[in-house]
Design an enzyme around this catalytic site. Sequence first.
Site, PDB file in Angstrom:
ATOM      1  N   ASP A   1       0.861  -1.185   0.000  1.00 56.56           N
ATOM      2  CA  ASP A   1       0.000   0.000   0.000  1.00 56.56           C
ATOM      3  C   ASP A   1       0.897   1.235   0.000  1.00 56.56           C
ATOM      4  O   ASP A   1       2.086   1.150   0.308  1.00 56.56           O
ATOM      5  CB  ASP A   1      -0.921  -0.010   1.239  1.00 56.56           C
TER       6      ASP A   1
ATOM      7  N   ASN B   1     -12.601  -0.444  -9.062  1.00 55.37           N
ATOM      8  CA  ASN B   1     -13.725  -0.008  -9.904  1.00 55.37           C
ATOM      9  C   ASN B   1     -13.417   1.257 -10.701  1.00 55.37           C
ATOM     10  O   ASN B   1     -12.561   2.021 -10.291  1.00 55.37           O
ATOM     11  CB  ASN B   1     -14.942   0.272  -9.006  1.00 55.37           C
TER      12      ASN B   1
ATOM     13  N   ARG C   1     -23.673 -12.890  -4.249  1.00 56.15           N
ATOM     14  CA  ARG C   1     -24.820 -12.116  -3.732  1.00 56.15           C
ATOM     15  C   ARG C   1     -26.138 -12.684  -4.278  1.00 56.15           C
ATOM     16  O   ARG C   1     -27.125 -12.776  -3.557  1.00 56.15           O
ATOM     17  CB  ARG C   1     -24.671 -10.638  -4.120  1.00 56.15           C
TER      18      ARG C   1
ATOM     19  N   HIS D   1     -20.146  -5.200 -14.407  1.00 61.05           N
ATOM     20  CA  HIS D   1     -20.258  -5.181 -12.941  1.00 61.05           C
ATOM     21  C   HIS D   1     -20.782  -3.810 -12.497  1.00 61.05           C
ATOM     22  O   HIS D   1     -20.083  -3.002 -11.913  1.00 61.05           O
ATOM     23  CB  HIS D   1     -18.878  -5.471 -12.337  1.00 61.05           C
TER      24      HIS D   1
HETATM   25  N1  LIG Z   1     -14.835  -5.489  -8.286  1.00 64.01           N
HETATM   26  C1  LIG Z   1     -15.568  -5.595  -7.189  1.00 64.01           C
HETATM   27  O1  LIG Z   1     -16.407  -6.499  -7.078  1.00 64.01           O
HETATM   28  C2  LIG Z   1     -15.376  -4.601  -6.070  1.00 64.01           C
HETATM   29  C3  LIG Z   1     -16.045  -4.752  -4.847  1.00 64.01           C
HETATM   30  C4  LIG Z   1     -15.793  -3.846  -3.820  1.00 64.01           C
HETATM   31  C5  LIG Z   1     -14.894  -2.801  -4.012  1.00 64.01           C
HETATM   32  N2  LIG Z   1     -14.292  -2.656  -5.217  1.00 64.01           N
HETATM   33  C6  LIG Z   1     -13.320  -1.597  -5.482  1.00 64.01           C
HETATM   34  O2  LIG Z   1     -12.088  -1.969  -4.876  1.00 64.01           O
HETATM   35  C7  LIG Z   1     -11.314  -0.787  -4.606  1.00 64.01           C
HETATM   36  C8  LIG Z   1     -10.842  -0.830  -3.163  1.00 64.01           C
HETATM   37  O3  LIG Z   1     -11.936  -0.698  -2.272  1.00 64.01           O
HETATM   38  P1  LIG Z   1     -11.681  -0.629  -0.687  1.00 64.01           P
HETATM   39  O4  LIG Z   1     -13.017  -0.598  -0.061  1.00 64.01           O
HETATM   40  O5  LIG Z   1     -10.684  -1.637  -0.284  1.00 64.01           O
HETATM   41  O6  LIG Z   1     -10.993   0.818  -0.568  1.00 64.01           O
HETATM   42  P2  LIG Z   1      -9.982   1.311   0.559  1.00 64.01           P
HETATM   43  O7  LIG Z   1      -9.934   2.797   0.472  1.00 64.01           O
HETATM   44  O8  LIG Z   1     -10.316   0.686   1.873  1.00 64.01           O
HETATM   45  O9  LIG Z   1      -8.582   0.704   0.095  1.00 64.01           O
HETATM   46  C9  LIG Z   1      -7.905   1.135  -1.027  1.00 64.01           C
HETATM   47  C10 LIG Z   1      -6.429   1.141  -0.687  1.00 64.01           C
HETATM   48  O10 LIG Z   1      -5.692   1.418  -1.865  1.00 64.01           O
HETATM   49  C11 LIG Z   1      -4.549   2.140  -1.445  1.00 64.01           C
HETATM   50  N3  LIG Z   1      -3.933   2.821  -2.583  1.00 64.01           N
HETATM   51  C12 LIG Z   1      -4.327   3.956  -3.221  1.00 64.01           C
HETATM   52  N4  LIG Z   1      -3.463   4.245  -4.201  1.00 64.01           N
HETATM   53  C13 LIG Z   1      -2.512   3.272  -4.191  1.00 64.01           C
HETATM   54  C14 LIG Z   1      -1.364   3.017  -4.965  1.00 64.01           C
HETATM   55  N5  LIG Z   1      -1.019   3.808  -5.977  1.00 64.01           N
HETATM   56  N6  LIG Z   1      -0.630   1.929  -4.662  1.00 64.01           N
HETATM   57  C15 LIG Z   1      -0.970   1.095  -3.649  1.00 64.01           C
HETATM   58  N7  LIG Z   1      -2.052   1.290  -2.874  1.00 64.01           N
HETATM   59  C16 LIG Z   1      -2.798   2.365  -3.138  1.00 64.01           C
HETATM   60  C17 LIG Z   1      -5.097   3.099  -0.404  1.00 64.01           C
HETATM   61  O11 LIG Z   1      -4.063   3.638   0.408  1.00 64.01           O
HETATM   62  C18 LIG Z   1      -6.054   2.186   0.355  1.00 64.01           C
HETATM   63  O12 LIG Z   1      -5.437   1.577   1.476  1.00 64.01           O
HETATM   64  C19 LIG Z   1     -12.239   0.374  -4.949  1.00 64.01           C
HETATM   65  O13 LIG Z   1     -11.969   0.840  -6.251  1.00 64.01           O
HETATM   66  C20 LIG Z   1     -13.621  -0.234  -4.895  1.00 64.01           C
HETATM   67  O14 LIG Z   1     -14.567   0.485  -5.642  1.00 64.01           O
HETATM   68  C21 LIG Z   1     -14.519  -3.534  -6.234  1.00 64.01           C
END
Ligand SMILES: NC(=O)c1ccc[n+]([C@@H]2O[C@H](COP(=O)([O-])OP(=O)(O)OC[C@H]3O[C@@H](n4cnc5c(N)ncnc54)[C@H](O)[C@@H]3O)[C@@H](O)[C@H]2O)c1
Length: 313
Positions: free
Chosen positions: A33, A121, A152, A176
Amino acid sequence: MSKVTVVGAGNVGATCANVLAFNEVADEVVMLDVKEGVSEGKAMDMMQTAQLLGFDTTLVGCTNDYAQTADSDVVVITSGIPRKPGMTREELIGVNAGIVKSVAQNVLKFSPNAIIVVISNPMDTMTYLALKSLGLPKNRIIGMGGALDSSRFKYFLSQALGCNANEVEGMVIGGHGDTTMIPLTRFATYKGLPVSNFLSAEKLEEVAKSTMVGGATLTGLLGTSAWYAPGAAGAFVVESIIHNQKKMVPCSVALDGEYGQSDICCGVPVILGRNGIEEIVELPLDAAEKAAFEASAAAVRTVNGALKEVGAL
Ligand SMILES: NC(=O)c1ccc[n+]([C@@H]2O[C@H](COP(=O)([O-])OP(=O)(O)OC[C@H]3O[C@@H](n4cnc5c(N)ncnc54)[C@H](O)[C@@H]3O)[C@@H](O)[C@H]2O)c1
């Protein structure tokens, strides 16, 4: 020796890493991270559950140190910003495109043979961005969304049937997104029989609608997007790859004529094994399902168009 890297140790990434370790999917799981100390802290916290939970996987955390991710078999990308209440997945595109592209380029420097699983996303568009910008063969670029949406769907079906979710089979294909995903009610089964034998058309319509807004419902309740099921769904995809399980899982993959689409990543059932996407499974869709898939692909394509506008492609 198998190794998985999870980039982004936020809600989804950390949950995914935790499930990977608990289920001993890989020998080593690295979390990376940009937030100083967060991955290290979460890795240490999880390692302190190893004796309690009885797993032998080693968890490593690092702050932006890609050398630690070297020789990963699979890299899961969850980095980016999550949805806020009222925000669509598509609105995330500008920020997350820059993050996903640079992260993927960095991991490939150290793990040139890795299979990439994209979770950030808007997932179908981020997967397409990875496909277009990384120059990898299409079997190594996999978007995770359908595994979650299908889980789900099975949950809502099991609620309606009054049974355990493991007794139900069901798949969600298409993009999605709240309006683009397609719960395949006609193919869903309970005890090997079509769910329509047990539930009315109205009830099935309700189940499909609840599935489609499943993510938004949780975002409304939690104030951010969900993480337990998304993280577990990511780990489920990784497990089928690492353990060569050849499970059929709906994933966002590059289509090259399949389902009448090309130059797009969209959710369809695929066989997941050691080579990533081993095979795309073509379901015999009826006219209504075909039309829904076409509309879904058109919506995904519109969002993909924004990649050029924000200069990501
Ligand atoms: N595809 C799916 O089914 C699905 C489901 C849920 C969430 N998501 C997506 O997953 C992503 C993460 O969601 P979350 O709830 O864990 O968010 P979150 O904010 O809890 O975690 C994201 C993390 O990414 C880190 N980050 C940001 N830029 C970075 C970089 N350049 N390098 C490394 N780390 C970096 C942040 O510091 C943070 O800790 C979002 O885009 C969300 O929309 C997708």
